[in-house]
Design a protein around this motif. Structure first.
Motif, PDB file in Angstrom:
ATOM      1  N   ASP A   1      36.877  32.467  39.730  1.00  0.00           N
ATOM      2  CA  ASP A   1      36.723  32.864  40.945  1.00  0.00           C
ATOM      3  C   ASP A   1      38.309  32.504  41.696  1.00  0.00           C
ATOM      4  N   VAL A   2      38.144  33.180  42.945  1.00  0.00           N
ATOM      5  CA  VAL A   2      39.432  33.133  43.826  1.00  0.00           C
ATOM      6  C   VAL A   2      39.837  32.028  43.821  1.00  0.00           C
ATOM      7  N   ASP A   3      38.141  31.178  44.047  1.00  0.00           N
ATOM      8  CA  ASP A   3      39.003  29.448  44.316  1.00  0.00           C
ATOM      9  C   ASP A   3      40.329  29.385  44.021  1.00  0.00           C
ATOM     10  N   MET A   4      40.201  29.107  42.548  1.00  0.00           N
ATOM     11  CA  MET A   4      40.882  29.404  41.494  1.00  0.00           C
ATOM     12  C   MET A   4      42.503  29.330  41.278  1.00  0.00           C
TER      13      MET A   4
ATOM     14  N   PHE B   1      43.926  30.563  44.592  1.00  0.00           N
ATOM     15  CA  PHE B   1      44.244  30.126  45.683  1.00  0.00           C
ATOM     16  C   PHE B   1      44.798  28.483  45.403  1.00  0.00           C
ATOM     17  N   LYS B   2      44.146  27.899  44.386  1.00  0.00           N
ATOM     18  CA  LYS B   2      44.739  26.362  43.743  1.00  0.00           C
ATOM     19  C   LYS B   2      45.857  26.443  42.609  1.00  0.00           C
TER      20      LYS B   2
ATOM     21  N   GLN C   1      38.989  28.510  31.628  1.00  0.00           N
ATOM     22  CA  GLN C   1      38.683  30.037  31.705  1.00  0.00           C
ATOM     23  C   GLN C   1      38.945  30.150  31.138  1.00  0.00           C
TER      24      GLN C   1
END
Length: 64
Positions: free
Chosen positions: A2-5, A7-8, A50
């Motif tokens: 995910d793109v969220d990962m 960014f984190k 992942q």
């Protein structure tokens, strides 16, 4: 992934870099090194799931 990962992990990198610079400039090189190592460990712990999912997908794809 995910793109969220992404960014984190980027946020962790930015925070660790800022803390590292603050600690080095205040003469606490040992704590700066420990902060960097802790940031690396946190990022790797986030990525482990992942990587496990990737190996499972490859295993299922090739029927191993």
């Amino acid at each position: 992934m995910d793109v969220d990962m992404i960014f984190k992990i980027a946020a962790i990198g930015i925070i660790v870099a800022i803390l590292n610079q603050l600690l080095v400039r205040s003469g606490r090189e040992e704590q700066a090194l420990l902060t960097t190592i802790a940031g690396l460990v946190v990022a790797l712990m986030m990525i482990i799931s992942q990587i496990s999912e990737l190996f499972t997908t490859v295993k299922n794809t090739f029927g191993l």
